[in-house]
Design a protein around this motif. Structure first.
Motif: not given
Ligand SMILES: Cc1cc2nc3c(=O)[nH]c(=O)nc-3n(C[C@H](O)[C@H](O)[C@H](O)COP(=O)(O)OP(=O)(O)OC[C@H]3O[C@@H](n4cnc5c(N)ncnc54)[C@H](O)[C@@H]3O)c2cc1C
Ligand SMILES: NC(=O)c1ccc[n+]([C@@H]2O[C@H](COP(=O)([O-])OP(=O)(O)OC[C@H]3O[C@@H](n4cnc5c(N)ncnc54)[C@H](O)[C@@H]3O)[C@@H](O)[C@H]2O)c1
Length: 481
Positions: A22-36, A104-107, A334-340
Motif C-alpha cells: 500500500r505504501a509503495a502504491q502511494g509513492g513511498l520508497s519501501v524496504a521490507l525485511v524478512e528473516a525467514e 514487481g511491486a517496487g519494494i 499503509g494508507d495512513v503512513i502515506v497520508a501522514r
C-alpha cells in the motif's frame, strides 16, 4: 553505509507485505525485511498448508453424505497424495514466487533479522553474518507475527513436541498423535490427522472452541468423536516424557497416560518481539504491541511514541490473530503512513479509510473443521457482557430445503444475536458443512449495521443454505413494515 527509505517494514508475512504494498502504491520508497521466508507463517506453516491438509477429507466425507455420490467413493483419503498436494501449496517451502512479487511491486527486499537500534533506525543481520544499516525517513512498521506458546509442563520441551509448524509441514503421518489444546489449531489438526490415519487423542482443559458459541464446540466434539478422535476434555497434561523407544508418554492430571509417536502443542501464541531491540525505543521486549486504530504503537503512557513513527500490524498487536484481519489493518496502516508522510488529511473517525474499526466487534473467522464453524462479531454471552439488550435466534440449518439437497441428514446450527435497541445483528455463528461460504453475508450485515426491517428485503435464493437467513428473521419476528 546507511540506506534511507520512507518506510521500513519488519516482517514479510502476509501482513507486512500488504503494508509495504500500500505504501509503495502511494509513492513511498519501501524496504521490507524478512528473516525467514517471504510470505510468513500463513503461506508456509499455517493457513494454506493446514487447509490443504483438511480439504481432501472434507470432499470425501461430503461425497459420502450424498446418496448416488457415496456409491462412487470406493476408497479412503490417500494420505501421501494429500501431503504432496500440501507441499505444492507451500512450493516446497520455497519463497521465490513471493520474492518476485515483492520486486514487481517496487519494494526492496532485505533478507535478514532486523533489530531496532533507535528511533527510525535498524540493523539487519543476514544469514552470512553481514549487516545492513537502514534508516526510515517517515515510519517503521513492525509485522513480525507470533510464535507458538509452549506451556510450562515438566518434560514437554525435552520431548521435542510438535508446534503448528511441524503439524502443517510434516512429511509423514504419525501412527498416534496426542494434541494439547482445545482451540482452532487443535481441532483443525485433530480433524486433519485423524482423516490421514493417525490415532488422535486431544486433551483440553476446557471444552472445545471456548471463545465461540457453546454449540460450536459441542458439534465439533461430536464430529471429532465420529472421526475416531479420543477427547479428554476437562483434563490437562501433568508430565511429558519421550522414551528411548521414541514414544511420547503424556501423564494426565485425571490419571491415565497417553502414548503417541508425536505430541502437538496448540495452546495459543506469543508475540515475536523478543529480539527486536524494542528496549532502544522505550518499549518492552516479549510483549504484544499496543496500537491505536491507525496502528500507531502506544507507549507505556498510552500515547503514540514521540514523532508518531512506529506502527504494528498483524498478529504482533494481538487485536485479531487472523490473516484477513491483519491484512485489513495493513491496508489502513499503509494508507495512513502515506497520508501522514505527504501531509494529507487523515481519515481516522470510526469506519474511516485509515482505521481498523472492524477489529473491535466485527471479526469474521472460519474454523475449517468438518462441520465448519463460521462466526462474526459478538457471541450471545459477549453481547450480554457488553451491556446490550439482545435477542438470540437459533435455527437448525438442516431444516431448509437447500441444506437437505446439499447433504443427506445435514446437521448444523445457525444463531444470530440481535441488538434489540438498534434492531441490528451484532453477532452470527453458523456450524455445518460448507457454512464458511455463508459467513460474508453475515459480515456485511454486521459491519453495515443493516436494519432487520431492510434485511427482510434481502431474499435468499431457493433452494440454498442461505435460506436459513429467512428462518432466522422469522424467528426474531417482523416488528415493523
Ligand atoms: C496452524 C495455523 C493455521 C492458521 N490458519 C488460519 C486461517 O485459516 N485463516 C486465518 O485467517 N488465519 C489463520 N492462522 C493465523 C495466521 O497464520 C496469522 O494470523 C498470520 O500468519 C499473521 O500474519 P503476520 O504477517 O502478522 O505474521 P507472520 O505470518 O508470522 O509473519 C511475520 C514474519 O516476520 C518475520 N520476522 C519476525 N521477526 C523478524 C525480524 N526481527 N526481522 C525480520 N523478519 C522477522 C517472520 O520470519 C515472518 O515471516 C493460522 C495460524 C496457525 C498457527
Ligand atoms: N482457521 C483459522 O482461522 C485459524 C486456524 C488456526 C489458528 N488460527 C489462529 O491462530 C491462533 C492460535 O491458535 P491456537 O489454537 O494455538 O490458540 P487458541 O487461543 O485458539 O487456543 C488455545 C487453547 O489452548 C488451551 N491452553 C492454553 N494454555 C494451556 C495450557 N497451559 N495447558 C493446556 N491447554 C492450554 C486453551 O484453553 C485453548 O483451548 C488463534 O488465535 C487463531 O486465531 C486461526
Amino acid at each position: 553505509m546507511t540506506k534511507d527509505y520512507d518506510l521500513i517494514v519488519i516482517g514479510a508475512g502476509a501482513v507486512g507485505e500488504n503494508v509495504a504494498d500500500r505504501a509503495a502504491q502511494g509513492g513511498l520508497s519501501v524496504a521490507l525485511v524478512e528473516a525467514e521466508l517471504v510470505g510468513g507463517e500463513c503461506s508456509y506453516w499455517a493457513c494454506m498448508p493446514s487447509k490443504a491438509l483438511l480439504r481432501a477429507g472434507e470432499v470425501v466425507r461430503a461425497a459420502r453424505a450424498v446418496g448416488g455420490a457415496k456409491e462412487a467413493v470406493t476408497g479412503d483419503v490417500d494420505a501421501a497424495a494429500v501431503l504432496a498436494r500440501r507441499n505444492s501449496f507451500t512450493s516446497d517451502w520455497n519463497d521465490s514466487g513471493q520474492v518476485d512479487w515483492v520486486k514487481g511491486a517496487g519494494i526492496d527486499l532485505v533478507r535478514g533479522h532486523a533489530v531496532l537500534t533507535g528511533v527510525k533506525q535498524l540493523t539487519v543481520t543476514a544469514a552470512d553474518g553481514s549487516t545492513t544499516e537502514l534508516r526510515a525517513t517517515h515510519a517503521v512498521a513492525i509485522s513480525t507475527g507470533s510464535v507458538a506458546l509452549l506451556p510450562d509442563i515438566p518434560g514437554l520441551a525435552e520431548a521435542a513436541p510438535w508446534t503448528s509448524r511441524e503439524a502443517t509441514s510434516s512429511q509423514t503421518v504419525p501412527p498416534r498423535l496426542a494434541i494439547v489444546g482445545g482451540g482452532v489449531v487443535a481441532v483443525e489438526m485433530a480433524t486433519a490427522y485423524a482423516t490421514l490415519g493417525s490415532s488422535v487423542t486431544l486433551v483440553a482443559r476446557s471444552g472445545l472452541l471456548a471463545n465461540l458459541e457453546p454449540f460450536a464446540g459441542e458439534l465439533v466434539a461430536d464430529a471429532l468423536k465420529e472421526l475416531g478422535v479420543y477427547l479428554r476434555l476437562g483434563d490437562s497434561p501433568e508430565r511429558v516424557e519421550r522414551g528411548d523407544d521414541g514414544v511420547v508418554r503424556t501423564t494426565l492430571s485425571d490419571a491415565g497416560t497417553i502414548e503417541s509417536e508425536e505430541i502437538l502443542v496448540a495452546t495459543g501464541r506469543l508475540p515475536r518481539t523478543g529480539d527486536l531491540g524494542l528496549e532502544t525505543v522505550g518499549l518492552t521486549p516479549d510483549e504484544w504491541l499496543d496500537v491505536d486504530d491507525t496502528m500507531l504503537v502506544l507507549g507505556s503512557d498510552g500515547a503514540p511514541l514521540e514523532g508518531e513513527w512506529l506502527y504494528a500490524t498483524g498478529d504482533v498487536n494481538h487485536r485479531a490473530l487472523l490473516t484477513h484481519q491483519g491484512k485489513y489493518q495493513a491496508r489502513a496502516a499503509g494508507d495512513v503512513i502515506v497520508a501522514r508522510a505527504k501531509g494529507e488529511p487523515v481519515d481516522d473517525a470510526a469506519w474511516g479509510r485509515h482505521v481498523a474499526t472492524a477489529d473491535h466487534r466485527a471479526v469474521p473467522q472460519v474454523t475449517f473443521t468438518d462441520p465448519a464453524v463460521a462466526s462474526i462479531g459478538l457471541t450471545a454471552e459477549a453481547a450480554e457482557k457488553a451491556g446490550l439488550t439482545t435477542t438470540v435466534v437459533d435455527y437448525e440449518i438442516g431444516s431448509v430445503a437447500g441444506a437437505a439437497v446439499h447433504t443427506d441428514g445435514y446437521t448444523g446450527t445457525a444463531r444470530i444475536v440481535v441488538d434489540d435497541d438498534r434492531q441490528v445483528i451484532v453477532g452470527a455463528t453458523f456450524v455445518g458443512p460448507d457454512v464458511q461460504e455463508l459467513l460474508h453475508s453475515a459480515t456485511v450485515a454486521v459491519v453495515g449495521e443493516v436494519p432487520l426491517k431492510r434485511l427482510w428485503h434481502a431474499v435468499p435464493s431457493y433452494p440454498t443454505i442461505s435460506e436459513v437467513w429467512l428462518r432466522l428473521l422469522e424467528g426474531y419476528g417482523r416488528k415493523s413494515a
